[in-house]
Design an enzyme around this catalytic site. Structure first.
Site: not given
Length: 424
Positions: A204, A336
Site C-alpha cells: 500500500e 470495501k
C-alpha cells in the site's frame, strides 16, 4: 436513453501484478462507464467470494471465469435495463448468482458490472460520480488515513500489526492534508534511512522496515511528525489496523515479532495502553473477526473515546453490522466495495452504520488499480474518512488526486471533515 446495450468484461492486472476484472458498460445514448475491481491480501472469512480460475495460468489467480460471467450470464440478465435503476440491476445480479456470498458468478464479476453501470448512468446524466450517487448533499471531503508504515500481511517484516496510519485532522482542506501527509512520509523515509533501515515500500505504498514492535514503529512516526513541523495529537492523529485475525491462534493473539502471546482481555488492554500513550484516535480490527467477546470488552474499555473499526468483523455486510450494533460491539465500519460485491449493498452498509451512530471509513484494498471510484464514493456518502494507502504508488495516488479534483470542483461548498472524525 440509458438502456444498457453492451457490457464488456476483460482481465487486467492489479498493483501486485495479479489478474482482476475490468468492465465497460455502454448505454443506448453512447454513454459509457468503466470500473476495475480491487483485491485484498488479508481477507475476512465472511467476505463475498472472488471467482478465480485455478490451474497453472497466472498461478491459479486468473479471472477468465468471472469475465465469462460478465460477458455471458450477467449481460443476458441486465442487457436492455435502464442504468439508473441501480438497485433493480444489482438485485437481479445477486438473485442470478443465487448464493449467499456470490461464489457462483463471483463478487469480482458482479461488482465490476455494478460500478460500471453507476458510472455509465452518471455519464448519461452529465454528472460526476460523487454527485450522481450522493446528490446535492455530497460535499464532505474525507480525512485520509495514510498508511505510512506497513506490517503484517502487507509486508515482509516482523511487525505484527498491518498498518500504522497518520490522519491530518488539523488541516484546513483535503489538499493541505495530502501535503502534510506527503511531507511526513518523506521525513519518515529519511529518519528510517538514517537509522539504517530499508525504505522499500509494501503493497500500500508505506515503508516496511525491519522493526520489532508497534511502539517502535509509532515512535518513528511521532518523531517524523515533529521533525516535519507538525503537532502530534493536535494537527496529526494516529491510527492502527491491527488485522488481528492474522495472528489469532487457538484463542490467543500470538505476536511473532515481540515473542509474546496475549489472551483477548490482555490484547484489549494492550491496545488501550497504546491509545493512552500515543495520539491514536482509530483502531481497526484490534480483535479477531469472530472474537465477539474480545471485541465487546475492547468497546466497553475505550469505545467512548476511540474509533473502533470493524473490517474483517463486519466485511461491509449489513447483517453482521446489525449484529455488532445490537451487541454494542465496535463503533465504526470499514467499507470495501469488493467485500460485499455491489454498489447498492455498499451504500446500504454506510446508511445502516450512520443510522446507528457508527462512523464509516471508505477503503481501498491492498491489490488496487488506477480506478478511483472509492474517492467519489467517500464524498458521495459524506463518510468523512478514507483509507487509500500511503503517499507513494500511482494506484494509491489516483484516489488522492481525484479527491483534490473533487474539492476544487465543489469550491466553496466543499468542507473538509478534519477533527469532526475524532471521538470523545
Amino acid at each position: 436513453m440509458t438502456a444498457i446495450i453492451d457490457i464488456v468484461g476483460r482481465e487486467i492486472l492489479d498493483s501486485r501484478g495479479n489478474p482482476t476484472v475490468e468492465v465497460d458498460v455502454v448505454l443506448e445514448d453512447g454513454s459509457m462507464g468503466r470500473a476495475a475491481v480491487p483485491s485484498g491480501a488479508s481477507t475476512g472469512a465472511h467476505e463475498a467470494v472472488e471467482l478465480r480460475d485455478g490451474g497453472a495460468r497466472y498461478l491459479g489467480k486468473g479471472v477468465l471465469k468471472a469475465v465469462e460471467a460478465v460477458n455471458g450470464e450477467l449481460f443476458e440478465a441486465i442487457g436492455g435495463m435502464e442504468a439508473e435503476n441501480q438497485i433493480h440491476i444489482d438485485q437481479t445480479m445477486i438473485e442470478l448468482d443465487g448464493t449467499p456470498n456470490k461464489s457462483r458468478l463471483g463478487a469480482n464479476a458482479i461488482l465490476g458490472v455494478s460500478l460500471a453501470v453507476a458510472k455509465a448512468a452518471a455519464d448519461a446524466a452529465g454528472l460526476p460520480l460523487y454527485r450522481y450517487v450522493g446528490g446535492t448533499k455530497a460535499h464532505i471531503l474525507p480525512v485520509p488515513m495514510m498508511n505510512i508504515i506497513n506490517g503484517g500481511a502487507h509486508a515482509d517484516n516482523p511487525i505484527d500489526f498491518q498498518e500504522f496510519m497518520i490522519l491530518p485532522v488539523g488541516a484546513p482542506t483535503l489538499r493541505e492534508g495530502v501535503r502534510w501527509g506527503s511531507e511526513i512520509f518523506h521525513t519518515l523515509r529519511k529518519k528510517l534511512k538514517d537509522a539504517g533501515h530499508n525504505t522499500n515500500v509494501g503493497d500500500e505504498g508505506g515503508f516496511a522496515p525491519n522493526l520489532k514492535s508497534a511502539p517502535v514503529a509509532l515512535d518513528f512516526i511521532m518523531e517524523s511528525i515533529e521533525k516535519a513541523g507538525f503537532k502530534p495529537g493536535e494537527e496529526i492523529a494516529l491510527g492502527l489496523d491491527c488485522a488481528a485475525t492474522e495472528f489469532f491462534k487457538d484463542g490467543n493473539y500470538v505476536y511473532e515479532g515481540e515473542k509474546k502471546t496475549r489472551d483477548p482481555k490482555a490484547q484489549a488492554k494492550y491496545l488501550a495502553k497504546l491509545a493512552a500513550d500515543y495520539p491514536i484516535v482509530s483502531i481497526e480490527d484490534g480483535l479477531a473477526e469472530d472474537d465477539w467477546e474480545g471485541w465487546k470488552y475492547l468497546t466497553d474499555l475505550i469505545g467512548k473515546k476511540t474509533q473502533l473499526v470493524g473490517d474483517d468483523l463486519f466485511v461491509t455486510n449489513t447483517a453482521r453490522l446489525r449484529d455488532g450494533i445490537r451487541m454494542g460491539v465496535a463503533n465504526s465500519i470499514l467499507v470495501k466495495v469488493n467485500q460485499i460485491g455491489s454498489l447498492t449493498e455498499t451504500l446500504d452498509a454506510v446508511e445502516t452504520a450512520h443510522k446507528a451512530g457508527y462512523t464509516a471509513v471508505m477503503s481501498h484494498r491492498s491489490g488496487e488499480t488506477e480506478d478511483s471510484t472509492i474517492a467519489d464514493l467517500a464524498v458521495a456518502t459524506n463518510c468523512g474518512q478514507i483509507k487509500t494507502g500511503s503517499l507513494s504508488r500511482s494506484d494509491r495516488m489516483a484516489k488522492y488526486n481525484q479527491l483534490i479534483r473533487i474539492e476544487e470542483e465543489l469550491g466553496k461548498q466543499a468542507r473538509y471533515a478534519g477533527k469532526s472524525v475524532i471521538k470523545g
